[in-house]
Structure formats: structure tokens, C-alpha cells
Design an enzyme around this catalytic site. Structure first.
Site, PDB file in Angstrom:
ATOM      1  N   HIS A  34      42.142  36.185  43.053  1.00  0.00           N
ATOM      2  CA  HIS A  34      42.322  37.804  43.454  1.00  0.00           C
ATOM      3  C   HIS A  34      41.161  38.489  42.217  1.00  0.00           C
ATOM      4  O   HIS A  34      41.150  38.082  41.033  1.00  0.00           O
ATOM      5  CB  HIS A  34      43.822  38.084  43.225  1.00  0.00           C
ATOM      6  CG  HIS A  34      43.717  39.712  43.145  1.00  0.00           C
ATOM      7  ND1 HIS A  34      43.861  40.210  44.550  1.00  0.00           N
ATOM      8  CD2 HIS A  34      43.936  40.797  42.477  1.00  0.00           C
ATOM      9  CE1 HIS A  34      43.983  41.673  44.188  1.00  0.00           C
ATOM     10  NE2 HIS A  34      44.068  41.888  42.889  1.00  0.00           N
ATOM     11  N   ASP A  36      39.680  41.532  40.653  1.00  0.00           N
ATOM     12  CA  ASP A  36      39.879  43.378  40.400  1.00  0.00           C
ATOM     13  C   ASP A  36      38.620  43.855  39.960  1.00  0.00           C
ATOM     14  O   ASP A  36      38.252  43.688  38.942  1.00  0.00           O
ATOM     15  CB  ASP A  36      41.104  43.257  39.450  1.00  0.00           C
ATOM     16  CG  ASP A  36      42.419  42.900  39.908  1.00  0.00           C
ATOM     17  OD1 ASP A  36      42.878  43.327  41.148  1.00  0.00           O
ATOM     18  OD2 ASP A  36      43.060  42.305  39.352  1.00  0.00           O
ATOM     19  N   MET A 139      50.431  48.051  45.847  1.00  0.00           N
ATOM     20  CA  MET A 139      50.533  48.133  44.383  1.00  0.00           C
ATOM     21  C   MET A 139      52.074  48.095  44.095  1.00  0.00           C
ATOM     22  O   MET A 139      52.684  49.349  44.090  1.00  0.00           O
ATOM     23  CB  MET A 139      49.732  49.089  43.938  1.00  0.00           C
ATOM     24  CG  MET A 139      48.241  49.011  44.087  1.00  0.00           C
ATOM     25  SD  MET A 139      47.409  47.540  43.615  1.00  0.00           S
ATOM     26  CE  MET A 139      47.838  47.550  41.661  1.00  0.00           C
TER      27      MET A 139
HETATM   28  O1  LIG Z   1      45.162  45.302  40.481  1.00  0.00           O
HETATM   29  C1  LIG Z   1      45.633  44.950  39.387  1.00  0.00           C
HETATM   30  C2  LIG Z   1      45.846  46.030  38.289  1.00  0.00           C
HETATM   31  O2  LIG Z   1      45.382  47.206  38.860  1.00  0.00           O
HETATM   32  C3  LIG Z   1      46.140  43.500  39.398  1.00  0.00           C
HETATM   33  O3  LIG Z   1      45.685  42.769  40.139  1.00  0.00           O
HETATM   34  C4  LIG Z   1      46.728  43.105  38.272  1.00  0.00           C
HETATM   35  O4  LIG Z   1      45.588  42.472  37.685  1.00  0.00           O
HETATM   36  C5  LIG Z   1      47.864  42.128  38.060  1.00  0.00           C
HETATM   37  O5  LIG Z   1      48.260  41.756  37.058  1.00  0.00           O
HETATM   38  P1  LIG Z   1      49.643  41.416  36.601  1.00  0.00           P
HETATM   39  O6  LIG Z   1      50.678  42.607  36.824  1.00  0.00           O
HETATM   40  O7  LIG Z   1      50.081  40.109  37.694  1.00  0.00           O
HETATM   41  O8  LIG Z   1      49.809  40.937  35.081  1.00  0.00           O
HETATM   42 FE   LIG Z   2      44.691  43.597  41.957  1.00  0.00          FE
END
Ligand SMILES: O=C(CO)[C@@H](O)[C@H](O)COP(=O)(O)O
Ligand SMILES: [Fe+2]
Length: 220
Positions: A34, A36, A139
Site C-alpha cells: 500500500h 500512500d 478510511m
Molecule cells: O492512508 C493512510 C493515512 O492517510 C494510511 O494508509 C496509513 O498509512 C495507515 O497507517 P496505520 O493507521 O495502519 O498506521
Molecule cells: Fe492509505
């Protein structure tokens, strides 16, 4: 449902050793990477772009790369990430003037397309583009940072999204992102998710395989 995918978010990886971190987490049993992308405009943080995605492909990463765009506008980044080897490209509908057109752009470039909904965003946009979606990403934290706490109302929203997907008859994955860990993953799966992003829960531990195994055990 047994086709669960675990997608570690490299936001919590050691960027100074990114290739090695991705190799390690995939060797530890992760399914996807994943990725970001934050622009300090749509979200108050700045991360990595298409050159890093391309570098991971060049390094030898063959696993699906799940690009989560937190940028505004989205179309230029869609083109660049498709060129850079992205597998999935998802974006937040409010960051595109024409979400339907942006979804079509992603598929026309050979990638799988998805929409991302923030905790306070309505699912409405999804209803009108179900035929153009390969994934819906919910989200479960406000976007911009790793290491936040899972927002419990997302469980209800997952159930609503699962119903929407099942009723549509389309093959659409349901991904959850934010605050996922070994203790809540079973409840999140029971609510309807099939794809699990986890950043800090995996990368902030010394043994990635141990966490990923524990997550799979909770899912089975
Ligand atoms: O898109 C996002 C944050 O905006 C995520 O992908 C975070 O990176 C997830 O991180 P954790 O909450 O699992 O630490
Ligand atoms: Fe993300």
C-alpha cells in the site's frame, strides 16, 4: 469469504531502506504494497511520488502496488503512477472535478480503479459509478498520517458498503485503511472488509511475519 488481502502501508516503513523493507514485508507474507501519496494540499503531509513507485518496480517488486492518492487534482498523478507500475490507483472523489472521468482514465491506462471515502464522507458518489470500480476504500482514520486510532463508526459504514457491493453484482474489493491491527482485524472482516491496510501495526514491530501470521489467524 476467504480471499483476504493484507496490504502493509509503507508510510510506516524506514524510507532510508525502502526496497529492503518492501522485500522483507512481502517475504513475511504480505499480499500487496500500500503506497500512500500525500501532496501537502489535499492532506497536511507530504510523502512519495511516482519515481519511488518506479524504483520499487526496478528493484524487483512484483506484488500488486496499491496506490492511494491523497492529492488534488488527481489526473496527472493517475497518468504518472500508471506509467510507474501501479496496479490499483484509488483517489478521493472530492479531489477530482470529474470522478467518473478519472475512474475511466485509470482503467484506460490498464490499472484497477477505486474510490476512497473519508470517515465523514457519504458513499453516494460510489452508487453511480459501480460499473467503473474495482475497489472501494473506506478510511477508518482521517487521511494524512499513520499511527492513528480506528474510528468505530466505520464498522457500520463497512456493512453498508458491503451491501452496496453485493447488490451491484460487480466484482469490487472492499478495503479498509487506518488503525487496523491484529486485535481488531477479525471484527473489521466480519463487518465486510476483504482487504486490510496496516502500517504502524506491522512496521513498528520487529517481526513482520509474526504480525501478519497473527492477522491471518484472526481472519481464518
Ligand atoms: O492512508 C493512510 C493515512 O492517510 C494510511 O494508509 C496509513 O498509512 C495507515 O497507517 P496505520 O493507521 O495502519 O498506521
Ligand atoms: Fe492509505
Amino acid at each position: 469469504m476467504s480471499d483476504y488481502k493484507i496490504a502493509p502501508s509503507i508510510l510506516s516503513a524506514d524510507f532510508a531502506r525502502l526496497g529492503e523493507e518492501v522485500d522483507n514485508v512481502l517475504a513475511a507474507g504480505a499480499d500487496w504494497v500500500h503506497f500512500d501519496v500525500m501532496d501537502n494540499h489535499y492532506v497536511p503531509n507530504l510523502t512519495i511520488g511516482p519515481m519511488v513507485c518506479q524504483a520499487l518496480r526496478k528493484h524487483g517488486v512484483e506484488a500488486p502496488i496499491d496506490v492511494h492518492l491523497m492529492v488534488e487534482p488527481v489526473d496527472d498523478m493517475i497518468r504518472m503512477f500508471a506509467d510507474a507500475g501501479a496496479t490499483y490507483i484509488t483517489f478521493h472523489p472530492e479531489a477530482s472535478r470529474h470522478p467518473d472521468r478519472s475512474l475511466q482514465l485509470i482503467r484506460s491506462l490498464g490499472c484497477k480503479a477505486g474510490l476512497v471515502f473519508n470517515p465523514a464522507s457519504s458513499l453516494d458518489t460510489a452508487k453511480y459509478v459501480m460499473d467503473k470500480l474495482d475497489m472501494i476504500l473506506l478510511m477508518s482514520v482521517n487521511p494524512g498520517f499513520g499511527g492513528q486510532k480506528f474510528i468505530p463508526s466505520t464498522l457500520t459504514k463497512l456493512g453498508e458498503t458491503r451491501q452496496l457491493i453485493d447488490a451491484s453484482g460487480y466484482d469490487i474489493r472492499l478495503e479498509i485503511d487506518g488503525g487496523v491491527n491484529r486485535d481488531n482485524i477479525a471484527e473489521i472482516a466480519a463487518a465486510g472488509a476483504d482487504t486490510f491496510v496496516a502500517g504502524s501495526a506491522i512496521f513498528n514491530t520487529p517481526d513482520y511475519a509474526e504480525v501478519i501470521d497473527a492477522m491471518r489467524k484472526s481472519l481464518s
